[in-house]
Design a protein around this motif. Structure first.
Motif, PDB file in Angstrom:
ATOM      1  N   THR A 250      23.863 -10.036  12.679  1.00  0.00           N
ATOM      2  CA  THR A 250      22.861  -9.589  13.648  1.00  0.00           C
ATOM      3  C   THR A 250      21.504  -9.425  12.984  1.00  0.00           C
TER       4      THR A 250
ATOM      5  N   ALA B  70      25.364 -12.935  17.702  1.00  0.00           N
ATOM      6  CA  ALA B  70      26.183 -12.808  16.492  1.00  0.00           C
ATOM      7  C   ALA B  70      27.656 -12.635  16.832  1.00  0.00           C
TER       8      ALA B  70
ATOM      9  N   ILE C  81      22.797  -9.077  18.721  1.00  0.00           N
ATOM     10  CA  ILE C  81      24.217  -8.698  18.726  1.00  0.00           C
ATOM     11  C   ILE C  81      25.020  -9.636  19.617  1.00  0.00           C
TER      12      ILE C  81
ATOM     13  N   CYS D 294      29.665  -8.790  11.679  1.00  0.00           N
ATOM     14  CA  CYS D 294      28.813  -9.115  12.819  1.00  0.00           C
ATOM     15  C   CYS D 294      27.483  -8.362  12.748  1.00  0.00           C
TER      16      CYS D 294
END
Length: 339
Positions: free
Chosen positions: A190, A221, A218, A186
């Motif tokens: 991001t 994502a 964030i 992730c």
């Protein structure tokens, strides 16, 4: 959605009309038309990217384009090496471990399972170089921390003139990832969304907007990558002073600026991962290395054997489906029974 490539075709450009010599250029331009099915509709990943964006300036969509953060970091790396050479600065003791005949050092970070702590350090370092070596201070009100503060603490007057340190960025991102239990993959996605936003919207990440841009990347994502996504209200529990309405509005603006292009090809993901490793090597951020134990060596050997057997099975299936002319000699033929 802001597309610059249209699937609509004017009647004059249709190849169904009688073609003339003076219309040859128009026909060559509209080669995406079909004589039988009408206009050819492009895939959304092809239509969402603006035409005026060159491959070199759009690394989040094309695997061959170099990442922006790596190019921005090279200036500091060259200056540091030049300064050390001029001042005769010794690199000191080598902290990096090297394999030998008796010991093999490997790290637990792979492209499919990156190390969480090291990946977050590299991603935040990439954001740090984005801020430090930015071209200008182009921003939008939705990302301005003065207009949309993340906490009740008063934002200092010089907040837009002081660049944040790498430790501050790392602490902010690490807090979000720890509280939301996000994965290292992730973090890489991001960074992909962050550079895509800067490219599509022609923005700069700067001291006045870096927190909200990183938070929006964030947030997006985590919803795209993780199966069990974190809701916006959950982030409001982490950042106690932000409202759900503000999170929803920022997410909506972020998606619109991305032109709803949230696709991350595997080749682009792999490119960002290996460029982050190159960034770590240039800045002495080594991934944790451990000696290869007998137990782990056996596990790696078992995984390799499993992959090799799977590849052999796929090869056999492919051979059964079709034989080339070279293999026809070795095929057994049964005698036909005539009645």
């Amino acid at each position: 959605m802001g597309n610059t490539v249209s699937c609509c075709v004017s009647p004059n450009g249709s190849p169904k009309l009688p073609r003339q010599v003076e219309r040859l250029e128009d026909y060559q331009i509209n080669t995406d038309l079909s004589d039988d099915t009408g206009p050819y509709l492009q895939h959304i990943s092809d239509r969402e990217v603006p035409d005026d964006l060159a491959i070199e300036s759009n690394p989040s969509d094309h695997a061959r384009a170099s990442t922006i953060f790596l190019s921005k970091s090279q200036t500091d790396v060259r200056d540091r090496r030049k300064s050390n050479h001029i001042n005769h600065v010794s690199p000191g003791l080598l902290s990096k471990k090297y394999s030998s005949c008796s010991t093999i050092f490997i790290d637990d970070s792979t492209v499919s399972q990156p190390n969480l702590k090291s990946t977050i350090k590299c991603v935040t370092l990439a954001i740090y170089y984005h801020i430090k070596n930015r071209d200008s201070n182009r921003s939008l009100d939705i990302f301005d921390e003065k207009m949309h503060p993340l906490s009740r603490e008063q934002v200092p007057d010089d907040y837009s003139r002081t660049d944040p340190e790498h430790k501050l960025i790392y602490r902010f991102v690490r807090t979000l990832f720890s509280a939301a239990q996000l994965t290292a993959e992730c973090a890489i996605v991001t960074l992909v969304y962050l550079e895509r936003l800067l490219t599509y919207a022609e923005l700069d990440i700067c001291p006045c907007n870096w927190k909200r841009i990183v938070l929006g990347a964030i947030l997006l994502a985590s919803k795209v990558w993780d199966d069990q996504a974190v809701w916006n209200v959950d982030y409001c529990q982490i950042l106690k002073d932000i409202t759900v309405e503000d999170m929803n509005e920022m997410e909506r603006h972020f998606l619109e600026l991305l032109q709803f292009n949230i696709n991350v090809p595997a080749s682009v993901y792999a490119k960002y991962y290996f460029d982050l490793r190159s960034l770590a090597d240039d800045n002495n951020l080594s991934f944790p290395l451990e000696p290869l134990s007998n137990e782990r060596a056996q596990k790696l050997e078992a995984i390799s054997r499993l992959c090799e057997d799977k590849y052999k099975d796929l090869s056999r299936v492919a051979m059964r489906r079709s034989f080339s002319a070279d293999n026809l000699v070795g095929i057994r033929r049964s005698n036909a029974v005539l009645s």
